[in-house]
Design a protein around this motif. Structure first.
Motif, mmCIF file in Angstrom:
data_model
loop_
_atom_site.group_PDB
_atom_site.id
_atom_site.type_symbol
_atom_site.label_atom_id
_atom_site.label_comp_id
_atom_site.label_asym_id
_atom_site.label_seq_id
_atom_site.Cartn_x
_atom_site.Cartn_y
_atom_site.Cartn_z
ATOM 1 N N TYR A 39 0.836 -1.216 0.000
ATOM 2 C CA TYR A 39 0.000 0.000 0.000
ATOM 3 C C TYR A 39 0.863 1.255 0.000
ATOM 4 C CZ TYR A 39 -3.215 3.581 1.542
ATOM 5 O OH TYR A 39 -3.918 4.743 1.626
ATOM 6 N N VAL A 40 1.859 1.208 0.969
ATOM 7 C CA VAL A 40 2.732 2.382 1.091
ATOM 8 C C VAL A 40 3.455 2.634 -0.231
ATOM 9 C CG1 VAL A 40 4.810 3.284 2.256
ATOM 10 C CG2 VAL A 40 2.996 2.168 3.575
ATOM 11 N N LEU A 41 3.930 1.473 -0.789
ATOM 12 C CA LEU A 41 4.656 1.582 -2.065
ATOM 13 C C LEU A 41 3.775 2.197 -3.162
ATOM 14 C CD1 LEU A 41 7.552 0.619 -2.381
ATOM 15 C CD2 LEU A 41 6.681 -1.324 -3.692
ATOM 16 N N SER A 42 2.522 1.712 -3.203
ATOM 17 C CA SER A 42 1.624 2.210 -4.269
ATOM 18 C C SER A 42 1.320 3.701 -4.075
ATOM 19 C CB SER A 42 0.334 1.404 -4.338
ATOM 20 O OG SER A 42 -0.458 1.696 -3.229
ATOM 21 N N VAL A 43 1.171 4.107 -2.778
ATOM 22 C CA VAL A 43 0.901 5.524 -2.520
ATOM 23 C C VAL A 43 2.096 6.360 -2.982
ATOM 24 C CG1 VAL A 43 0.618 7.261 -0.690
ATOM 25 C CG2 VAL A 43 -0.765 5.175 -0.671
ATOM 26 N N ILE A 44 3.313 5.859 -2.624
ATOM 27 C CA ILE A 44 4.519 6.612 -2.997
ATOM 28 C C ILE A 44 4.606 6.719 -4.527
ATOM 29 C CG2 ILE A 44 7.061 6.570 -3.007
ATOM 30 C CD1 ILE A 44 6.837 5.303 -0.167
ATOM 31 N N LYS A 48 4.306 10.128 -6.665
ATOM 32 C CA LYS A 48 5.471 10.572 -7.403
ATOM 33 C C LYS A 48 5.240 10.610 -8.899
ATOM 34 C CE LYS A 48 9.962 9.871 -5.264
ATOM 35 N NZ LYS A 48 10.522 10.975 -5.117
ATOM 36 N N PHE A 49 4.568 9.591 -9.413
ATOM 37 C CA PHE A 49 4.507 9.477 -10.873
ATOM 38 C C PHE A 49 3.127 9.704 -11.483
ATOM 39 C CE2 PHE A 49 8.019 6.827 -9.324
ATOM 40 C CZ PHE A 49 9.064 7.430 -9.979
ATOM 41 N N ILE A 50 2.070 9.300 -10.756
ATOM 42 C CA ILE A 50 0.762 9.371 -11.401
ATOM 43 C C ILE A 50 0.046 10.706 -11.150
ATOM 44 C CG2 ILE A 50 -1.514 8.250 -11.610
ATOM 45 C CD1 ILE A 50 0.090 5.655 -10.960
ATOM 46 N N VAL A 51 0.104 11.197 -9.879
ATOM 47 C CA VAL A 51 -0.625 12.429 -9.536
ATOM 48 C C VAL A 51 -0.245 13.607 -10.456
ATOM 49 C CG1 VAL A 51 -0.940 14.180 -7.731
ATOM 50 C CG2 VAL A 51 -1.218 11.756 -7.203
#
Ligand SMILES: Nc1ncnc2c1ncn2[C@@H]1O[C@H](COP(=O)(O)OP(=O)(O)OP(=O)(O)O)[C@@H](O)[C@H]1O
Ligand SMILES: [Mg+2]
Length: 445
Positions: A39-44, A48-51
């Motif tokens: 989860y943490v990884l996906s949020v990071i 970083k890349f998608i937002v």
């Protein structure tokens, strides 16, 4: 990747799956850790890349819909170092679009303001002859309130036969001009095609100019030239006729004297007319300077009366000067006031049958001085009253000419009264008499 992380975590934790496929307690902990890590990884990764990409995508969508995102709300590009270049380009693109949109809007509103405030009517028609633009002046001139007209109905209103397709295919910068009248208005209408950037015709522009004043001025000028020619021709014809008769000889002394008298009278009339015209022309070109001075009104009028008394008495007229005791001083040019009052009095003397009564009144009126000349003469018909101040206008041309008049007296009077900050009004009743009322300033300013 998730699977790899999962397997790696299991291996690293040293746990094994028991033969009955029952997950041990350790494995559950590992699984929870794994989920949390994922989860943490996906949020990071997302942050970083998608937002940033999503934001740019949203912004571009807004731009494509004609809305500009608020640049000040775009977070610093340092927040997304991976996309720094992309974010910089995005922000500068938005700034360029914003500037261009602003320039375009202000240019458009400037053009709109100019068009709306133009005195000329401007209309634009599409290729299918529909009105695509029309300014207020055009609406006013053509009396149009709704955009229900098209090119053909407008031309019909103007009584113009214009070939739309011929105009539309005129070469660039060429136009067609026509003149027409609508009600009291004289109009000049210019048609020109307008083009796209690729020079394809997009429709026709119509510019309507009100030329009523210049047409009137032109007519007055033509009329004036005709009048001058006619007025000069009449005395010249009699001068030529009488002088030829004298030259032919065989005349008695009395006849020669009579003819010479006519020649002299006609020559005097011509010279008076020429000097009147010169005076008017000098006033037209502002070459006459009026130098106002303070004068005693009653004394000035008394002197003027003495100058015309002989002429009046010759016709048996009674000349009376009636002034209020509190008549203020008059502030005018000395020679102008004399010429003005003498002209008015001469008219009264001329146009009043013998033994008439001519009265001159003077007094104060609303911080000014009024001078009124009243006679009991032939009067002026109502329909002619407005025109007597026009150059060469005479109610009865033959009678006035016989009296030596040229019809320029009152036009000179009017110019002089106005040049001295005065006003003049004429009132008259046919066969009863005429009343001329003037007002002048009493003091400087
Ligand atoms: N007091 C008046 N009574 C009757 N008609 C008048 C009177 N004053 C002016 N008019 C009319 O107005 C016309 C214009 O007057 P205006 O003084 O300009 O010309 P005029 O007297 O004919 O010639 P001019 O003054 O140039 O010698 C006259 O021809 C006359 O018909
Ligand atoms: Mg006159």
């Amino acid at each position: 990747m998730v699977v790899i992380v999962y397997i790696t975590t299991i291996i690293l934790s040293g746990s094994v799956i028991d033969t009955n496929n029952i997950i041990s307690k350790n494995n559950i902990i590992v699984l929870v850790v794994f989920i949390l890590l994922a989860y943490v990884l996906s949020v990071i990764i997302s942050n970083k890349f998608i937002v940033p990409l999503k934001r740019v995508e949203k912004g571009l969508k807004a731009v494509s819909e004609g809305k500009l995102p608020d640049i000040s709300r775009i977070k610093s590009t340092e927040e997304f170092p991976e996309y720094q270049e992309l974010m910089n380009s995005y922000v500068s693109m938005l700034k360029v679009i914003k500037k261009n949109t602003f320039d375009l809007n202000s240019q458009e509103s400037k053009t709109e303001i100019i068009l709306e405030h133009m005195a000329d009517g401007v209309m634009a028609f599409s290729t299918t002859k529909e009105i695509v633009h029309m300014n207020k002046a055009a609406m006013r001139m053509l009396n149009i309130t709704e955009v229900e007209d098209n090119f053909d109905s407008i031309c019909k209103k103007l009584n113009l036969a214009a070939d739309y397709s011929k105009i539309m295919y005129l070469p660039n910068y060429q136009s067609v001009e026509a003149k027409c009248e609508i009600g009291d208005l004289a109009l000049s209408v210019v048609f020109a095609p307008f083009f796209s950037d690729e020079l394809n015709p997009l429709g026709v522009i119509m510019i309507i100019r009100n030329i009523t004043d210049s047409v009137k001025t032109d007519n007055v000028r033509k009329e004036f030239v005709a009048n001058v020619s006619h007025e000069l021709k009449t005395p010249l014809t009699s001068i030529r006729g009488y002088s030829e008769t004298i030259m032919n000889g065989d005349l008695t002394y009395q006849e020669i004297m009579r003819f010479s008298k006519v020649i002299n009278q006609e020559a005097n009339r011509m010279s008076r007319m020429v000097s009147d015209l010169l005076q008017l022309s000098r006033m037209d070109y502002n070459r006459v300077s009026f130098n106002p001075v303070t004068l005693n009104t009653i004394d000035t009028l008394k002197k003027i009366c003495e100058k015309v008394r002989f002429e009046a008495e010759e016709k048996g007229h009674k000349l009376e000067l009636i002034c209020s005791e509190n008549t203020p001083n008059i502030y005018v040019d000395k020679s102008s006031i004399e010429q003005i009052v003498i002209n008015i009095l001469t008219n009264s003397i001329k146009y009043t049958p013998d033994n008439g009564l001519i009265r001159i009144y003077a007094g104060p009126i609303e911080n000014r001085v009024y001078i009124k000349v009243i006679d009991n003469g032939i009067g002026i018909p109502q329909k002619d009253l407005d025109r007597v101040f026009e150059r060469f206008y005479r109610v009865d041309k033959a009678r006035s000419r016989k009296m030596g008049g040229t019809g320029l007296g009152l036009s000179i009077v009017k110019e002089m009264v106005e040049g001295n900050n005065g006003t003049i009004v004429m009132d008259s009743k046919l066969n009863e008499g005429t009343e001329v009322t003037m007002t002048f300033p009493t003091t400087k300013g």
